[in-house]
Write an enzyme that holds these catalytic residues in place. Structure first.
Site, mmCIF file in Angstrom:
data_model
loop_
_atom_site.group_PDB
_atom_site.id
_atom_site.type_symbol
_atom_site.label_atom_id
_atom_site.label_comp_id
_atom_site.label_asym_id
_atom_site.label_seq_id
_atom_site.Cartn_x
_atom_site.Cartn_y
_atom_site.Cartn_z
ATOM 1 N N PHE A 83 44.699 17.812 10.311
ATOM 2 C CA PHE A 83 43.452 17.173 9.886
ATOM 3 C C PHE A 83 43.732 15.666 9.862
ATOM 4 O O PHE A 83 44.785 15.239 9.374
ATOM 5 C CB PHE A 83 43.111 17.687 8.481
ATOM 6 C CG PHE A 83 41.769 17.251 7.968
ATOM 7 C CD1 PHE A 83 40.640 18.011 8.234
ATOM 8 C CD2 PHE A 83 41.637 16.100 7.209
ATOM 9 C CE1 PHE A 83 39.397 17.624 7.740
ATOM 10 C CE2 PHE A 83 40.395 15.706 6.725
ATOM 11 C CZ PHE A 83 39.276 16.470 6.995
ATOM 12 N N ASP B 253 49.993 21.520 3.304
ATOM 13 C CA ASP B 253 48.601 21.261 2.965
ATOM 14 C C ASP B 253 47.859 22.606 3.002
ATOM 15 O O ASP B 253 47.780 23.251 4.049
ATOM 16 C CB ASP B 253 47.994 20.272 3.969
ATOM 17 C CG ASP B 253 46.571 19.889 3.604
ATOM 18 O OD1 ASP B 253 45.828 20.766 3.102
ATOM 19 O OD2 ASP B 253 46.189 18.729 3.825
ATOM 20 N N TYR C 116 37.247 22.091 -3.123
ATOM 21 C CA TYR C 116 35.812 22.238 -2.844
ATOM 22 C C TYR C 116 35.536 23.166 -1.664
ATOM 23 O O TYR C 116 34.391 23.367 -1.314
ATOM 24 C CB TYR C 116 35.152 20.868 -2.625
ATOM 25 C CG TYR C 116 35.861 19.971 -1.643
ATOM 26 C CD1 TYR C 116 35.758 20.177 -0.282
ATOM 27 C CD2 TYR C 116 36.645 18.915 -2.090
ATOM 28 C CE1 TYR C 116 36.413 19.358 0.614
ATOM 29 C CE2 TYR C 116 37.312 18.092 -1.207
ATOM 30 C CZ TYR C 116 37.189 18.312 0.160
ATOM 31 O OH TYR C 116 37.857 17.509 1.045
ATOM 32 N N LYS C 117 36.592 23.710 -1.039
ATOM 33 C CA LYS C 117 36.379 24.652 0.068
ATOM 34 C C LYS C 117 36.383 26.074 -0.518
ATOM 35 O O LYS C 117 35.455 26.450 -1.205
ATOM 36 C CB LYS C 117 37.439 24.425 1.145
ATOM 37 C CG LYS C 117 37.234 23.062 1.837
ATOM 38 C CD LYS C 117 38.349 22.651 2.767
ATOM 39 C CE LYS C 117 38.089 21.246 3.307
ATOM 40 N NZ LYS C 117 39.260 20.630 3.939
ATOM 41 N N ARG D 103 32.336 26.378 14.155
ATOM 42 C CA ARG D 103 33.227 26.959 13.137
ATOM 43 C C ARG D 103 32.428 27.855 12.201
ATOM 44 O O ARG D 103 31.351 27.474 11.728
ATOM 45 C CB ARG D 103 33.851 25.845 12.269
ATOM 46 C CG ARG D 103 35.002 25.127 12.889
ATOM 47 C CD ARG D 103 35.781 24.313 11.855
ATOM 48 N NE ARG D 103 35.000 23.836 10.706
ATOM 49 C CZ ARG D 103 35.521 23.318 9.613
ATOM 50 N NH1 ARG D 103 36.835 23.216 9.483
ATOM 51 N NH2 ARG D 103 34.755 22.898 8.627
HETATM 52 C C1 LIG Z 1 39.450 19.242 3.876
HETATM 53 C C2 LIG Z 1 40.797 18.682 4.185
HETATM 54 C C3 LIG Z 1 41.207 17.451 3.650
HETATM 55 C C4 LIG Z 1 40.260 16.631 2.833
HETATM 56 O O1 LIG Z 1 40.854 15.541 2.235
HETATM 57 P P1 LIG Z 1 40.041 14.728 1.120
HETATM 58 O O2 LIG Z 1 40.957 13.706 0.673
HETATM 59 O O3 LIG Z 1 39.612 15.714 0.090
HETATM 60 O O4 LIG Z 1 38.814 14.174 1.787
HETATM 61 C C5 LIG Z 1 42.500 17.031 3.914
HETATM 62 N N1 LIG Z 1 43.344 17.763 4.667
HETATM 63 C C6 LIG Z 1 42.959 18.944 5.206
HETATM 64 C C7 LIG Z 1 43.922 19.729 6.016
HETATM 65 C C8 LIG Z 1 41.677 19.428 4.991
HETATM 66 O O5 LIG Z 1 41.298 20.577 5.537
#
Ligand SMILES: *Cc1c(COP(=O)(O)O)cnc(C)c1O
Length: 406
Positions: A126, A195, A220-221, A369
């Site tokens: 990500f 992560d 939040y997911k 997705r």
């Molecule tokens: C959703 C997600 C994030 C989000 O990071 P924020 O700091 O909360 O915006 C980071 N890394 C991964 C792998 C994600 O899926």
């Protein structure tokens, strides 16, 4: 009623998690975007109202003690702990995932042995993890080396300080092998930072069992904590005394109200704190986590795989041949809780799906997705989503053919 619709009915009737759906605020749309923003647990609005009106409005400053505000980051961390296979006292909640990636990576490099000057990062990560890793590398005098997770074991060596990997790839839904990759990182003498944004709440993680050093994730997911809900940081107990935060705020001080000019880190998980916690979001998250009461992560994983298997079967039955290509691995051991389909005009296709009550999302340039949240997605939802996808793709193909004929 089609055979698949009948099968869906039967699967829903025997689903041991089916009653959980009633604990969420949902309507008749098929919500397959819980891997981006989890649905609202019904207990949250009332709790937030109480936190705002009574705890803040009436108790005011007394709530830091009397309403448990001050200790919320560790208390809520302990609520997340069983979902990721961690014993209590190793997780603190606060800040965003991005900020926690920074804390974890810099701290990992600081804990790595001398002569280790390379950070290895998942090349398919990500984006935010990649940006932060690049900056962490520059700050710590390390080189940054992007490596595809499958090629990780061969890329590690005496210079590797820390390795940052996504447990599940946010685009393809591919699940990476956390036990074996963590073992490979340790065999090279480096620290493993995982992560968990797309795995926590969807599948067992086993942080303690597999000896993971540090981990971060959002809430939040699949944890349904609400938009911008605070993230969490896991530091394995044996490493806590050596965890040297690059953001040593007063909230991680051993005696925060001593107001000392000199920094002395607190023991344990709270060493991962920085500044004043965002109480409104934290306590909304705490209420959201109550839906996990009595839910074994193994049951969630079993249903998740059944949902994605059934979705793939329905897609094969309903979607015109060749219209989509599945990017998500078919092997269970390599699949997270989402299905990613590549198709032409994916942005337009997703808009049409959403117009018809099937909500997934579009990832640039050509990916649809679909996230499957086992606590509130049922098999009838899955059948309907694939059926509507088949209808939409059939129309798109007809329009393209019509355009050609004109
Ligand atoms: C959703 C997600 C994030 C989000 O990071 P924020 O700091 O909360 O915006 C980071 N890394 C991964 C792998 C994600 O899926």
């Amino acid at each position: 009623m089609s055979d698949l619709a009948r099968r869906a009915e039967k699967l829903d009737a025997t689903d041991e998690l089916a009653a959980k759906r009633g604990e969420f605020e949902l309507d008749d749309t098929v919500y397959l975007d819980g891997n981006s923003l989890g649905a609202l647990p019904a207990a949250v609005p009332g709790r937030v109202e109480d936190v705002v009106r009574r705890q803040w409005g009436r108790l005011r400053i007394r709530s830091w003690d009397e309403s448990g505000w001050w200790t919320a980051p560790e208390r809520i961390g302990d609520r997340i702990a069983p979902l990721v296979g961690a014993a209590p006292g190793q997780i603190v909640v606060g800040d965003s995932t991005s900020v926690n990636v920074f804390k974890a990576l810099v701290a990992a490099v600081r804990m790595a042995g001398p002569g280790r000057d390379e950070i290895v990062v998942d090349a398919s990560t990500f984006p935010t993890d990649g940006y932060i890793a690049e900056s962490a590398a520059r700050l710590t005098g390390c080189a940054l080396r992007p490596v595809r997770p499958a090629e990780l074991p061969g890329a590690l060596g005496a210079r590797t300080a820390a390795v940052l990997v996504n447990h599940v790839d946010y685009r393809t839904g591919r699940l990476h092998d956390l036990p074996s990759l963590t073992a490979a990182v340790h065999a090279a003498g480096a620290l493993a930072v995982w992560d968990l944004c797309h795995s926590a709440g969807a599948l067992p993680v086993g942080l303690d069992a597999h000896g993971v050093d540090l981990a971060v994730g959002c809430t939040y997911k699949y944890l349904n904590g609400g938009p911008g809900a605070p993230a969490y940081l896991y530091v394995r107990r044996e490493l806590q005394d050596r965890f040297d935060s690059p953001l040593p705020g007063w909230n991680s001080h051993a005696d925060p109200f001593g107001m000392s000019p000199a920094y002395t880190p607190a023991p344990g998980a709270l060493r991962g704190r920085v500044g004043t916690p965002d109480i409104l979001s934290l306590l909304a998250l705490e209420a959201a986590l109550e839906v996990w009461e009595g839910v074994p992560v193994e049951a969630v994983r079993a249903k998740s795989l059944a949902l994605t298997d059934f979705f793939l079967e329905c897609v094969t039955a309903y979607v015109p041949p060749g219209a989509v290509e599945c990017l998500t691995p078919l092997a269970h051991a390599e699949r997270g809780s989402q299905v990613a389909l590549r198709c032409a005009d994916a942005g337009d296709v997703m808009k049409r799906l959403i117009d018809r009550g099937v909500v997934g999302d579009f990832r640039h340039p050509d990916v649809l997705r679909f996230g499957f949240t086992p606590l509130y997605v049922g098999f009838a939802d899955v059948e309907r989503a694939a059926r509507v996808l088949g209808e939409v793709l059939g129309e798109v193909l007809d329009e393209v053919a019509g355009g050609r004929a004109e």
